[in-house]
Design a protein around this motif. Structure first.
Motif, short mmCIF file in Angstrom:
data_model
loop_
_atom_site.label_atom_id
_atom_site.label_comp_id
_atom_site.label_asym_id
_atom_site.label_seq_id
_atom_site.Cartn_x
_atom_site.Cartn_y
_atom_site.Cartn_z
N TYR A 34 0.84 -1.20 0.00
CA TYR A 34 0.00 0.00 0.00
C TYR A 34 0.87 1.24 0.00
O TYR A 34 1.81 1.34 0.78
N LEU A 44 -3.94 0.86 -2.59
CA LEU A 44 -3.38 -0.45 -2.89
C LEU A 44 -2.49 -0.35 -4.12
O LEU A 44 -2.92 0.12 -5.17
N LYS A 56 -9.75 -5.42 2.59
CA LYS A 56 -10.55 -4.47 3.38
C LYS A 56 -10.11 -4.47 4.84
O LYS A 56 -10.03 -3.44 5.48
N GLU A 59 -6.83 -2.61 5.02
CA GLU A 59 -7.08 -1.17 4.90
C GLU A 59 -7.61 -0.61 6.21
O GLU A 59 -7.21 0.47 6.64
N LYS A 63 -5.78 2.30 8.37
CA LYS A 63 -6.47 3.55 8.71
C LYS A 63 -6.54 3.77 10.22
O LYS A 63 -6.37 4.89 10.70
#
Length: 71
Positions: A34, A44, A56, A59, A63
């Motif tokens: 990433y 990505l 997901k 991610e 985050k």
């Protein structure tokens, strides 16, 4: 760094020729990368072996930990 059982790492010589990014691995068959931008956004760059649902999850982990990642 490990989050959710995933290994997050960077390779110093990669950062010479590419923007800041993290590699994420799970075992020996799954690897993704990433881009991490200064504004805290992620994108990505590459993925091998991961399902979309797993990406997901990665991610979400990125985050949730973006402040730590960017330090």
């Amino acid at each position: 760094m490990k989050i959710y059982g995933l290994t997050f790492f960077s390779i110093i010589h990669d950062l010479i020729n590419e923007p800041f990014h993290l590699h994420i691995a799970e075992g020996s068959n799954k690897l993704c990368k990433y881009w991490v931008f200064r504004d805290g956004s992620i994108e990505l760059a590459d993925s091998s072996g991961y399902k979309r649902t797993e990406l997901k999850k990665i991610e979400k982990a990125l985050k949730e930990n973006i402040t730590f990642v960017m330090e």
